[in-house]
Design a protein around this motif. Structure first.
Motif, PDB file in Angstrom:
ATOM      1  N   LEU A 172       0.826  -1.211   0.000  1.00 14.95           N
ATOM      2  CA  LEU A 172       0.000   0.000   0.000  1.00 14.95           C
ATOM      3  C   LEU A 172       0.862   1.263   0.000  1.00 14.95           C
ATOM      4  CD1 LEU A 172      -2.834  -1.170   2.391  1.00 14.95           C
ATOM      5  CD2 LEU A 172      -2.980  -0.780  -0.070  1.00 14.95           C
ATOM      6  N   GLN A 173       2.008   1.228   0.664  1.00 17.19           N
ATOM      7  CA  GLN A 173       2.919   2.381   0.653  1.00 17.19           C
ATOM      8  C   GLN A 173       3.402   2.640  -0.770  1.00 17.19           C
ATOM      9  OE1 GLN A 173       3.682   4.521   3.135  1.00 17.19           O
ATOM     10  NE2 GLN A 173       4.940   5.677   1.698  1.00 17.19           N
ATOM     11  N   SER A 174       3.672   1.589  -1.506  1.00 19.09           N
ATOM     12  CA  SER A 174       4.096   1.721  -2.901  1.00 19.09           C
ATOM     13  C   SER A 174       2.988   2.349  -3.745  1.00 19.09           C
ATOM     14  CB  SER A 174       4.466   0.342  -3.450  1.00 19.09           C
ATOM     15  OG  SER A 174       4.770   0.417  -4.811  1.00 19.09           O
ATOM     16  N   LYS A 175       1.763   1.978  -3.457  1.00 18.40           N
ATOM     17  CA  LYS A 175       0.608   2.539  -4.171  1.00 18.40           C
ATOM     18  C   LYS A 175       0.503   4.038  -3.900  1.00 18.40           C
ATOM     19  CE  LYS A 175      -4.371   1.616  -4.566  1.00 18.40           C
ATOM     20  NZ  LYS A 175      -5.464   0.778  -4.047  1.00 18.40           N
ATOM     21  N   TYR A 189       0.993   7.325  -6.626  1.00 19.26           N
ATOM     22  CA  TYR A 189       0.070   8.459  -6.843  1.00 19.26           C
ATOM     23  C   TYR A 189       0.749   9.787  -6.521  1.00 19.26           C
ATOM     24  CZ  TYR A 189      -3.827   5.234  -7.533  1.00 19.26           C
ATOM     25  OH  TYR A 189      -4.653   4.267  -8.029  1.00 19.26           O
ATOM     26  N   GLU A 190       1.650   9.802  -5.562  1.00 13.28           N
ATOM     27  CA  GLU A 190       2.349  11.052  -5.218  1.00 13.28           C
ATOM     28  C   GLU A 190       3.269  11.514  -6.343  1.00 13.28           C
ATOM     29  OE1 GLU A 190       2.546  10.752  -0.330  1.00 13.28           O
ATOM     30  OE2 GLU A 190       4.213   9.950  -1.504  1.00 13.28           O
ATOM     31  N   GLU A 191       3.770  10.588  -7.144  1.00 13.21           N
ATOM     32  CA  GLU A 191       4.676  10.918  -8.238  1.00 13.21           C
ATOM     33  C   GLU A 191       3.920  11.436  -9.467  1.00 13.21           C
ATOM     34  OE1 GLU A 191       6.863   7.340  -8.919  1.00 13.21           O
ATOM     35  OE2 GLU A 191       7.989   7.514  -7.039  1.00 13.21           O
ATOM     36  N   LYS A 192       2.643  11.140  -9.568  1.00 14.43           N
ATOM     37  CA  LYS A 192       1.861  11.537 -10.744  1.00 14.43           C
ATOM     38  C   LYS A 192       1.482  13.019 -10.663  1.00 14.43           C
ATOM     39  CE  LYS A 192      -0.034   7.107 -11.996  1.00 14.43           C
ATOM     40  NZ  LYS A 192      -1.178   6.406 -12.521  1.00 14.43           N
ATOM     41  N   THR A 240      -3.705  15.987 -10.543  1.00 10.92           N
ATOM     42  CA  THR A 240      -5.029  16.297 -11.093  1.00 10.92           C
ATOM     43  C   THR A 240      -6.083  15.894 -10.070  1.00 10.92           C
ATOM     44  OG1 THR A 240      -5.269  14.118 -12.108  1.00 10.92           O
ATOM     45  CG2 THR A 240      -4.186  15.831 -13.443  1.00 10.92           C
ATOM     46  N   GLY A 241      -7.300  16.308 -10.319  1.00 13.39           N
ATOM     47  CA  GLY A 241      -8.397  16.005  -9.397  1.00 13.39           C
ATOM     48  C   GLY A 241      -8.567  14.523  -9.134  1.00 13.39           C
ATOM     49  N   PRO A 242      -8.689  13.685 -10.180  1.00 18.22           N
ATOM     50  CA  PRO A 242      -8.877  12.245  -9.959  1.00 18.22           C
ATOM     51  C   PRO A 242      -7.677  11.597  -9.245  1.00 18.22           C
ATOM     52  CG  PRO A 242      -9.498  12.812 -12.205  1.00 18.22           C
ATOM     53  CD  PRO A 242      -8.881  14.040 -11.592  1.00 18.22           C
ATOM     54  N   ILE A 243      -6.475  12.057  -9.571  1.00 26.35           N
ATOM     55  CA  ILE A 243      -5.274  11.508  -8.930  1.00 26.35           C
ATOM     56  C   ILE A 243      -5.266  11.877  -7.451  1.00 26.35           C
ATOM     57  CG2 ILE A 243      -2.735  11.615  -8.856  1.00 26.35           C
ATOM     58  CD1 ILE A 243      -3.811   9.978 -11.190  1.00 26.35           C
ATOM     59  N   MET A 244      -5.656  13.097  -7.118  1.00 25.00           N
ATOM     60  CA  MET A 244      -5.682  13.528  -5.721  1.00 25.00           C
ATOM     61  C   MET A 244      -6.703  12.706  -4.924  1.00 25.00           C
ATOM     62  SD  MET A 244      -3.272  15.636  -5.481  1.00 25.00           S
ATOM     63  CE  MET A 244      -3.502  16.295  -3.847  1.00 25.00           C
ATOM     64  N   ALA A 278      -5.890   6.049  -1.143  1.00 29.72           N
ATOM     65  CA  ALA A 278      -4.763   5.156  -0.872  1.00 29.72           C
ATOM     66  C   ALA A 278      -4.176   5.443   0.511  1.00 29.72           C
ATOM     67  CB  ALA A 278      -3.695   5.310  -1.946  1.00 29.72           C
ATOM     68  N   ARG A 279      -4.082   6.734   0.876  1.00 34.24           N
ATOM     69  CA  ARG A 279      -3.568   7.082   2.213  1.00 34.24           C
ATOM     70  C   ARG A 279      -4.511   6.587   3.305  1.00 34.24           C
ATOM     71  NH1 ARG A 279      -1.498  13.206   0.865  1.00 34.24           N
ATOM     72  NH2 ARG A 279       0.558  12.601   0.062  1.00 34.24           N
ATOM     73  N   GLU A 280      -5.818   6.696   3.055  1.00 31.68           N
ATOM     74  CA  GLU A 280      -6.803   6.215   4.022  1.00 31.68           C
ATOM     75  C   GLU A 280      -6.727   4.691   4.170  1.00 31.68           C
ATOM     76  OE1 GLU A 280      -8.947   7.945   6.084  1.00 31.68           O
ATOM     77  OE2 GLU A 280      -7.658   9.597   5.408  1.00 31.68           O
ATOM     78  N   GLU A 281      -6.485   4.019   3.054  1.00 31.10           N
ATOM     79  CA  GLU A 281      -6.358   2.565   3.077  1.00 31.10           C
ATOM     80  C   GLU A 281      -5.062   2.151   3.780  1.00 31.10           C
ATOM     81  OE1 GLU A 281      -6.405  -1.068  -0.219  1.00 31.10           O
ATOM     82  OE2 GLU A 281      -6.651   0.999  -0.901  1.00 31.10           O
TER      83      GLU A 281
END
Length: 194
Positions: A79-82, A86-89, A92-96, A102-105
């Motif tokens: 999950l940390q990798s996930k 997303y932090e590297e992308k 945009t709205g959908p990515i955020m 992912a952080r909540e998970e």
């Protein structure tokens, strides 16, 4: 577990000998190899049933705690990798939204890992310091297991000797016979001198 590995190798060797073409040509050899194979399988079965049980459950709760911690670590890393992906992308709205999900998970998984890790970090030093108290009975149990093992192996090999040694020869007679046969083999022209 040296005996366990040794018995597996002995079963393989006896099986290979039993499938040797010489067994088809010589009934006495086939009988001897069959007896050897049976004895090796008995030895291996004894190891699996008795000796391995002595060691496999020594610290089941500690072993389970380590396994649970390892599983929690794998989940946490996945999950940390996930989250990092997303932090590297581009933000945009959908990515955020996906990053937030992912952080909540990740949060409960990280808390679970940290709790399991803390428990092991707290308990392992206590376990380490109590090793002397455990060593004496463990050493005694090891000796008892070895006595049981070698007693059973003596029984198995005594029965094997009785089955194979039908000529009733003494060790000296058998040694002289073996040496004579080896000398015959050495005398063959296809045998090179070392």
């Amino acid at each position: 577990m040296q005996q366990f590995t040794m018995s597996k190798a002995a079963v393989k060797i006896s099986g290979d000998l039993l499938s040797n073409p010489l067994c088809e040509q010589d009934q006495a050899f086939l009988d001897s190899m069959t007896a050897l194979d049976t004895a090796m399988k008995r030895m291996d079965s004894f190891n699996q049933e008795k000796v391995s049980v002595e060691y496999s459950g020594v610290f089941p709760s500690l072993n389970m705690a380590v396994k649970r911690r390892e599983q929690a670590l794998q989940d946490y890393r996945r999950l940390q990798s996930k989250v990092e992906k997303y932090e590297e992308k581009e933000k945009t709205g959908p990515i955020m939204v996906k990053l937030h999900q992912a952080r909540e998970e990740l949060r409960p998984v990280r808390e679970d890992f940290e709790a399991k890790n803390k428990q092991l970090l707290d308990e392992m030093p206590k376990f380490y310091h109590s090793r002397i108290d455990y060593f004496q009975p463990s050493f005694e149990a090891l000796i008892r297991a070895q006595v049981v093992y070698f007693t059973e192996m003596h029984k198995i090999f005594s029965e094997l000797t009785d089955q194979i040694d039908q000529a009733g020869m003494t060790d000296e007679q058998r040694e002289r016979e073996n040496e004579a046969k080896l000398n015959e083999l050495r005398a063959l022209s296809i045998v090179a001198d070392d």
